[in-house]
Design a protein around this motif. Sequence first.
Motif, PDB file in Angstrom:
ATOM      1  N   LEU A  67     -21.266  24.889 127.210  1.00 33.86           N
ATOM      2  CA  LEU A  67     -19.799  24.628 126.522  1.00 33.86           C
ATOM      3  C   LEU A  67     -19.892  23.103 126.270  1.00 33.86           C
ATOM      4  O   LEU A  67     -18.887  22.684 125.475  1.00 33.86           O
ATOM      5  CB  LEU A  67     -18.683  24.967 127.590  1.00 33.86           C
ATOM      6  N   ALA A  68     -20.408  22.051 127.020  1.00 33.59           N
ATOM      7  CA  ALA A  68     -20.360  20.532 126.663  1.00 33.59           C
ATOM      8  C   ALA A  68     -20.682  20.637 125.163  1.00 33.59           C
ATOM      9  O   ALA A  68     -20.368  19.785 124.393  1.00 33.59           O
ATOM     10  CB  ALA A  68     -21.112  19.749 127.859  1.00 33.59           C
ATOM     11  N   THR A  69     -21.760  21.387 124.815  1.00 35.05           N
ATOM     12  CA  THR A  69     -22.448  21.136 123.538  1.00 35.05           C
ATOM     13  C   THR A  69     -21.562  22.063 122.388  1.00 35.05           C
ATOM     14  O   THR A  69     -21.160  21.468 121.529  1.00 35.05           O
ATOM     15  CB  THR A  69     -23.988  21.676 123.588  1.00 35.05           C
ATOM     16  N   ALA A  70     -21.074  23.443 122.818  1.00 35.48           N
ATOM     17  CA  ALA A  70     -20.534  24.089 121.909  1.00 35.48           C
ATOM     18  C   ALA A  70     -19.170  23.586 121.547  1.00 35.48           C
ATOM     19  O   ALA A  70     -18.560  23.732 120.430  1.00 35.48           O
ATOM     20  CB  ALA A  70     -20.089  25.411 122.615  1.00 35.48           C
ATOM     21  N   ARG A  71     -18.457  22.657 122.500  1.00 34.55           N
ATOM     22  CA  ARG A  71     -17.131  22.046 122.151  1.00 34.55           C
ATOM     23  C   ARG A  71     -17.151  21.065 121.094  1.00 34.55           C
ATOM     24  O   ARG A  71     -16.289  20.609 120.746  1.00 34.55           O
ATOM     25  CB  ARG A  71     -16.456  21.649 123.712  1.00 34.55           C
ATOM     26  N   ARG A  72     -18.528  20.728 120.807  1.00 34.36           N
ATOM     27  CA  ARG A  72     -18.294  19.513 119.894  1.00 34.36           C
ATOM     28  C   ARG A  72     -17.854  20.155 118.459  1.00 34.36           C
ATOM     29  O   ARG A  72     -17.257  19.476 117.467  1.00 34.36           O
ATOM     30  CB  ARG A  72     -19.911  19.157 119.362  1.00 34.36           C
ATOM     31  N   PHE A  73     -17.810  21.412 118.245  1.00 33.16           N
ATOM     32  CA  PHE A  73     -17.001  22.217 117.242  1.00 33.16           C
ATOM     33  C   PHE A  73     -16.550  23.454 117.588  1.00 33.16           C
ATOM     34  O   PHE A  73     -17.246  24.215 118.004  1.00 33.16           O
ATOM     35  CB  PHE A  73     -18.024  22.314 115.975  1.00 33.16           C
ATOM     36  N   ARG A 126     -23.663  28.220 116.931  1.00 35.83           N
ATOM     37  CA  ARG A 126     -23.275  27.190 118.070  1.00 35.83           C
ATOM     38  C   ARG A 126     -21.990  27.011 118.382  1.00 35.83           C
ATOM     39  O   ARG A 126     -21.624  26.511 119.322  1.00 35.83           O
ATOM     40  CB  ARG A 126     -23.962  25.793 117.446  1.00 35.83           C
ATOM     41  N   ALA A 127     -20.698  26.958 117.376  1.00 35.70           N
ATOM     42  CA  ALA A 127     -19.629  26.426 117.527  1.00 35.70           C
ATOM     43  C   ALA A 127     -18.912  27.520 118.555  1.00 35.70           C
ATOM     44  O   ALA A 127     -19.435  28.683 118.730  1.00 35.70           O
ATOM     45  CB  ALA A 127     -18.933  26.842 116.337  1.00 35.70           C
ATOM     46  N   LEU A 128     -17.847  26.868 119.396  1.00 37.89           N
ATOM     47  CA  LEU A 128     -16.943  27.480 120.344  1.00 37.89           C
ATOM     48  C   LEU A 128     -16.016  28.294 119.429  1.00 37.89           C
ATOM     49  O   LEU A 128     -15.340  27.687 118.826  1.00 37.89           O
ATOM     50  CB  LEU A 128     -16.593  26.611 121.374  1.00 37.89           C
ATOM     51  N   LEU A 129     -15.738  29.651 119.657  1.00 39.49           N
ATOM     52  CA  LEU A 129     -14.771  30.313 119.059  1.00 39.49           C
ATOM     53  C   LEU A 129     -13.586  30.812 119.989  1.00 39.49           C
ATOM     54  O   LEU A 129     -14.105  30.924 121.135  1.00 39.49           O
ATOM     55  CB  LEU A 129     -15.371  31.738 118.365  1.00 39.49           C
ATOM     56  N   ALA A 154     -21.792  39.700 120.624  1.00 39.14           N
ATOM     57  CA  ALA A 154     -22.407  38.801 119.726  1.00 39.14           C
ATOM     58  C   ALA A 154     -21.569  37.473 119.320  1.00 39.14           C
ATOM     59  O   ALA A 154     -21.974  36.413 118.996  1.00 39.14           O
ATOM     60  CB  ALA A 154     -22.727  39.506 118.283  1.00 39.14           C
ATOM     61  N   GLU A 155     -20.199  37.688 119.798  1.00 40.46           N
ATOM     62  CA  GLU A 155     -19.261  36.490 119.455  1.00 40.46           C
ATOM     63  C   GLU A 155     -19.510  35.023 120.390  1.00 40.46           C
ATOM     64  O   GLU A 155     -19.029  34.085 120.111  1.00 40.46           O
ATOM     65  CB  GLU A 155     -17.962  36.794 119.651  1.00 40.46           C
ATOM     66  N   GLN A 156     -20.164  35.538 121.543  1.00 41.54           N
ATOM     67  CA  GLN A 156     -20.235  34.463 122.410  1.00 41.54           C
ATOM     68  C   GLN A 156     -20.927  33.020 121.918  1.00 41.54           C
ATOM     69  O   GLN A 156     -21.849  33.552 121.087  1.00 41.54           O
ATOM     70  CB  GLN A 156     -20.922  35.005 123.829  1.00 41.54           C
ATOM     71  N   PRO A 157     -20.649  31.870 122.414  1.00 45.08           N
ATOM     72  CA  PRO A 157     -19.509  31.733 123.444  1.00 45.08           C
ATOM     73  C   PRO A 157     -18.201  31.798 122.822  1.00 45.08           C
ATOM     74  O   PRO A 157     -17.898  31.296 121.975  1.00 45.08           O
ATOM     75  CB  PRO A 157     -19.719  30.154 123.758  1.00 45.08           C
ATOM     76  N   VAL A 158     -17.393  32.470 123.556  1.00 44.97           N
ATOM     77  CA  VAL A 158     -16.179  32.628 122.972  1.00 44.97           C
ATOM     78  C   VAL A 158     -14.942  32.373 124.064  1.00 44.97           C
ATOM     79  O   VAL A 158     -15.163  32.726 125.265  1.00 44.97           O
ATOM     80  CB  VAL A 158     -15.670  34.027 122.589  1.00 44.97           C
ATOM     81  N   ALA A 159     -14.018  31.524 123.971  1.00 47.76           N
ATOM     82  CA  ALA A 159     -12.856  31.110 124.928  1.00 47.76           C
ATOM     83  C   ALA A 159     -11.536  32.181 124.594  1.00 47.76           C
ATOM     84  O   ALA A 159     -11.457  32.251 123.318  1.00 47.76           O
ATOM     85  CB  ALA A 159     -12.602  29.770 124.660  1.00 47.76           C
ATOM     86  N   VAL A 160     -11.006  32.417 125.722  1.00 43.01           N
ATOM     87  CA  VAL A 160      -9.788  33.210 125.470  1.00 43.01           C
ATOM     88  C   VAL A 160      -8.512  32.021 125.691  1.00 43.01           C
ATOM     89  O   VAL A 160      -8.550  31.192 126.560  1.00 43.01           O
ATOM     90  CB  VAL A 160      -9.680  34.361 126.679  1.00 43.01           C
ATOM     91  N   GLN A 161      -7.440  32.208 125.039  1.00 43.98           N
ATOM     92  CA  GLN A 161      -6.331  31.404 125.257  1.00 43.98           C
ATOM     93  C   GLN A 161      -5.096  32.064 125.664  1.00 43.98           C
ATOM     94  O   GLN A 161      -4.798  33.107 125.301  1.00 43.98           O
ATOM     95  CB  GLN A 161      -5.864  30.550 123.837  1.00 43.98           C
ATOM     96  N   LEU A 162      -4.755  31.562 126.726  1.00 44.76           N
ATOM     97  CA  LEU A 162      -3.527  32.109 127.385  1.00 44.76           C
ATOM     98  C   LEU A 162      -2.234  31.344 127.330  1.00 44.76           C
ATOM     99  O   LEU A 162      -2.234  30.325 127.143  1.00 44.76           O
ATOM    100  CB  LEU A 162      -3.630  32.350 128.985  1.00 44.76           C
ATOM    101  N   VAL A 179     -14.371  11.094 119.872  1.00 48.67           N
ATOM    102  CA  VAL A 179     -13.916  11.897 120.613  1.00 48.67           C
ATOM    103  C   VAL A 179     -15.007  12.883 120.780  1.00 48.67           C
ATOM    104  O   VAL A 179     -16.119  12.938 120.120  1.00 48.67           O
ATOM    105  CB  VAL A 179     -12.875  13.033 120.088  1.00 48.67           C
ATOM    106  N   SER A 180     -14.934  13.644 121.974  1.00 52.34           N
ATOM    107  CA  SER A 180     -16.135  14.640 122.195  1.00 52.34           C
ATOM    108  C   SER A 180     -16.304  15.799 121.442  1.00 52.34           C
ATOM    109  O   SER A 180     -17.472  16.294 121.406  1.00 52.34           O
ATOM    110  CB  SER A 180     -15.862  15.192 123.799  1.00 52.34           C
ATOM    111  N   GLY A 181     -15.222  16.250 120.840  1.00 46.67           N
ATOM    112  CA  GLY A 181     -15.337  17.402 119.848  1.00 46.67           C
ATOM    113  C   GLY A 181     -14.173  17.400 119.024  1.00 46.67           C
ATOM    114  O   GLY A 181     -13.382  16.767 119.065  1.00 46.67           O
TER     115      GLY A 181
END
Length: 337
Positions: free
Chosen positions: A5-11, A34-37, A61-69, A225-227
């Motif tokens: 995630l440290a890398t994926a969060r760049r975008f 590579r991007a975080l969705l 196939a979507e991974q890495p994917v974050a859920v927003q609550l 910034v980091s991402g």
Amino acid sequence: MTHDLATARRFSVAPMMEWTDTHCRYLHRLLTRRALLFTEMVTSPAVIHGRREQLLAYDPAEQPVAVQLGGSDPAELAEAARIAGEAGFAEINLNVGCPSDRVQSGRFGACLMAEPALVADCVRAMRAATDVPVTVKCRIGIDDQDTGESLDRFADAMAGAGVAALYVHARKAWLKGLSPKENRTIPPLDYPRVYRLAQRLDPLPVLLNGGIGSLDAAEEHLRHVSGVMLGRAAYHEPLLLAEVDRRIFGAPSPAVALASIVAAMADYAELQLARGVRLNQVTRHMLGLANGRPGARQFRQILSVDACRRGAGPELILRAFAALDQSVSSRELELTA
């Protein structure tokens, strides 16, 4: 499954209500590996009591994917985080940035920036309920808050609660007098304020959101910034994502042409139709693929109007692509890096 995630969060592609559903994310993942969705925001009561199989649906196939609550009750958010963690999401993000009246009436979203101690309690409860990293997305402030003192106080509370990263939309949210749409454009952007926060919180990752319209701008912000997180620019100009892996991550871009993307989406649509999904639920996210190219208007019409007709099948996606000027397609629509 673990993700870097440290890398994926760049975008990352921002969570956007009614836009970043599973079909949208499937398309975006064809363009960037590579991007975080992010999912759309889903409220904690809906996760606990609603149709969670539908609300938390994603293709592997979507991974890495974050859920927003969305929510403000620590115990409720903890249970929602546990469920989301078990569903396999790579990250769980708490929305403290949405300014809509409906969100305010539910006591979540941007109004929570006035209650950093409560948000910190929510983060701690969520972290205790799951091993999945917990993050927060916020604004630089709300209403008449001083964006110096109040943002530092909020960010310090988040850091103290153990957030894995902080996403900051570089605008205030005015909870009274501006619509959610106006809150995305009228309050002035203050990128330097987010830069200073990132420097002060280092090494905690601070990710910048708000008004970023190009990869040139994204690369400039990444000096501070980091991402970066793009929303509408990535949605309306999806081919922008085809350059993300090379330019942002220094990795090979997916070696595909637009014809391959269209073919992959037709195959995907066929599977979804078999599950009861309507064709236009898939194709509505594809309208920007042909922006600025001969035949784009007919391409959009087929994917938006014709796709709504009863019996519309995946072959319609291929017909839309055929409407483009293929002499241009072979030369200019190539996405290989």
